[in-house]
Design a protein around this motif. Structure first.
Motif: not given
Length: 647
Positions: A599-604
């Motif tokens: 599971l990978t989370l990308h957020s900015q």
């Protein structure tokens, strides 16, 4: 090839030769006898000429001229008869130089006598003297004939002696040929039969000719060979029978090993991978593959392969039904031997490019349903024997049963989990949900009662309580929905569309589902976990993102990957409080660990949106350790992954 004459031909030739010789001998004897009879008749006719000459001499002196003329005519006819002969009597002169000379002299003398007597009748003494001279000449003619007859008689005697000698020689030759052609072969056969009776089964006779005795000799040799084979091959037949039983035992062992593999395999990957290795070894193939077909039989997806080139595995990972000789339709599914010819037009020429010459396609069927097919590849021409065909069909049936058992087991697990969650949902509905609903009503009543006191403090407290109660109630209702979620037997696409549609209906935010690639379906229990993770991600978008659009991207090949994109405000994962991370992403992490996914989370922050990616392990990675959690620095993705995988 030149063939010697048969015995019948030889005997017929010998008999014909003897017959011809006998006929020739008889004919020659008859001809010589006929000649002798004709010569004797000629001598008699010449004697008649002598008598006629004496009568004409007397008639010249004493009788009338008419009588003389009649006698002269008779004399002429006798001379002409001697010259021409008469085969009917028979009468002919055995002509030679002496007989021809005497006959010519007799004829000339007669012409001279008749001319002289016509011109001037002779006196008695003159006529007698002329007649005696003519008779003397005629006697010479008769003597020449008798000499010729004597020679013919001597030749006949000599020929008869020759025939006696020839008869003796023929008798000797007949006895010798009879011995060589008949008696000796019969004796050889009798002696050989006696040796066979004594037990010498290796007795053989040389076939020296292709006649009847040669055929009998060849027949005797075949008979002796059959007896020897029936006597000596008994042990070989026992060994063959033992080998046949051993072969049957090997097939039973192969089926037993396959049954053991099916019993031990805990997943479809382990089952199919073990099966291709086993069936390749049993069939002696250069490569083997197992393909799965969807329920509509529209495509074939490669489950496992052994011995295939990697390029071919990639190129034929998913084959549309009917695009290749291997991808059979359900109506035409049967075991086939497919020769790969150089000049054959093929939509998928990968087998020929890999150097395979023969492909065997074995359908995997269960209860009239086509589950897939087993493909065997040979780099040589291969003819499928009947026993091998039966063995492959049995192994395919075992594979179909094992695949169905795995599917049933997965459905049973899903049913058990669903039943447990339904029970939990009912408990939540009957206790917590009702309590929270009652609490909500109480808070509204409290707001009305307290409104008559300190308005600012009471209003603020009541607003906070009301907001908390509403959120708690919404979470409980969403949890109830999650617990009651179901998936289809094969494809998760329908469940994903239903989830997005429900999200879009609740929030008014438009959604889009993008599916790419072809792959085998997920197990039902894996589908449930994936669907819950997606729903949790959508719930976070609804609560915190403020997004205007949400997109769900699904990739089937080479491994399953799910990505939830939103164009919301985003956030800094490092700034999220630990408690909040534990409640939100912790639940997603736990579900990912259950299915060994990453599971990978990308957020900015700043309106760049958020991307949550869930990547399932590749086929065959069922024995990998559970996923772990790795926290990244600020601005970096938060990844839940296998320890040996890149984060």
């Amino acid at each position: 090839m030149r063939h010697q004459p048969t015995l019948s031909t030889k005997l017929l030739a010998m008999g014909t030769a003897f017959l011809l010789v006998a006929l020739a001998s008889i004919g020659f004897t008859l001809w010589v006898t006929w000649k002798l009879e004709g010569g004797a008749a000629a001598v008699n006719e010449a004697g008649r000429l002598r008598m006629n000459m004496l009568r004409m001499v007397l008639a010249q002196q004493q009788e009338a001229p008419q009588k003389f003329a009649e006698l002269a005519q008779r004399f002429d006819r006798s001379l002409e008869l001697l010259r021409t002969g008469d085969p009917a009597r028979p009468l002919f002169v055995p002509w030679s130089d002496a007989t021809r000379a005497h006959y010519t002299a007799v004829a000339r003398e007669w012409q001279a006598i008749r001319a002289h007597w016509r011109a001037q009748p002779p006196t008695r003494e003159e006529a007698l003297a002329r007649g005696d001279a003519f008779v003397t000449e005629l006697d010479g003619f008769v003597q020449a004939i008798e000499e010729q007859i004597a020679r013919w008689t001597s030749g006949l005697h000599l020929f008869q002696l020759l025939m006696v000698a020839l008869a003796i020689a023929a008798a000797v030759a007949f006895m010798a040929l009879s011995y060589l052609l008949v008696l000796n072969p019969v004796m050889r056969l009798q002696q050989a039969l006696a040796r066979v009776q004594r037990g010498e089964l290796s007795t053989r006779l040389a076939v020296e000719a292709d006649d009847e005795f040669g055929q009998l000799t060849a027949g005797f040799n075949r008979m002796a060979h059959a007896l020897q084979a029936s006597h000596q091959d008994l042990e070989r037949k026992v060994r063959d029978k033992t080998a046949s039983v051993e072969e049957q035992n090997q097939r039973l062992t192969a089926l037993y090993q396959l049954s053991a593999l099916a019993a031990d395999a805990g997943s479809l990957d382990a089952l199919t991978q073990g099966f291709v290795q086993h069936v390749r070894r049993v069939a002696g193939a250069d490569a083997a593959a197992v393909r799965w077909s969807d329920e509509a039989n529209q495509r074939y997806v490669l489950l496992a392969a052994d011995g295939l080139p990697q390029s071919m595995v990639e190129q034929e990972h998913c084959v549309v039904t009917g695009a290749c000789e291997c991808g059979q339709t359900q109506a035409q599914a049967r075991m086939r031997v497919i020769p790969i010819l150089p000049a054959t037009d093929m939509q998928l020429p990968h087998c020929r490019e890999a150097g395979f010459q023969t492909v065997i396609s074995v359908p995997v069927q269960l209860h009239q349903r086509l589950l897939g097919e087993v493909t065997l590849f040979f780099r040589r021409s291969y003819a499928l024997a009947d026993d091998t065909r039966e063995l492959l069909a049995s192994m395919a049936r075992h594979l179909a049963s094992s695949m169905e058992n795995l599917r049933v087991a997965a459905l049973e697990r899903e049913a058990a989990v669903a039943a447990e969650r339904s029970l939990i949902a009912r408990e939540l509905h009957d206790s917590i949900a009702q309590s929270l609903a009652f609490l909500k009503i109480q808070m509204q009543l409290l707001h009305g009662a307290v409104a008559r006191g300190n308005d600012g403090a009471r209003d603020a407290a009541i607003a906070e309580l009301d907001t908390g109660v509403r959120e708690c109630y919404a979470d409980v209702r969403e949890l109830l929905v999650h617990f009651r979620t179901r998936t289809s037997d094969e494809d998760i696409e329908g469940a994903l569309r239903a989830t997005l549609s429900k999200f879009e209906h609740q929030t008014g935010v438009p959604t889009h589902l993008a599916m790419s690639g072809q792959g085998r379906p997920l197990a039902p229990d894996v589908q449930i976990q994936v669907l819950h993770i997606v729903q949790e991600a959508l719930s976070n978008v609804r609560k915190h993102a403020g997004a205007r659009r949400v997109e769900l991207r699904v990739q089937r090949h080479p491994r399953w990957r799910f990505e939830v994109h939103d164009d919301g405000q985003g956030f800094d994962p490092a700034a999220v409080p630990p408690d909040s991370l534990h409640v939100g992403l912790g639940i997603m992490r736990e579900r990912a660990e259950r299915i060994q996914a990453r599971l990978t989370l990308h957020s900015q922050p700043g309106g760049r949106g958020t991307r949550v990616a869930l990547e399932l392990p590749p086929p065959g990675a069922d024995d990998a350790p559970p996923a772990a959690v790795a926290a990244a620095d600020a601005g970096q993705p938060i990844t839940f992954a296998l320890p040996d995988s890149p984060t």
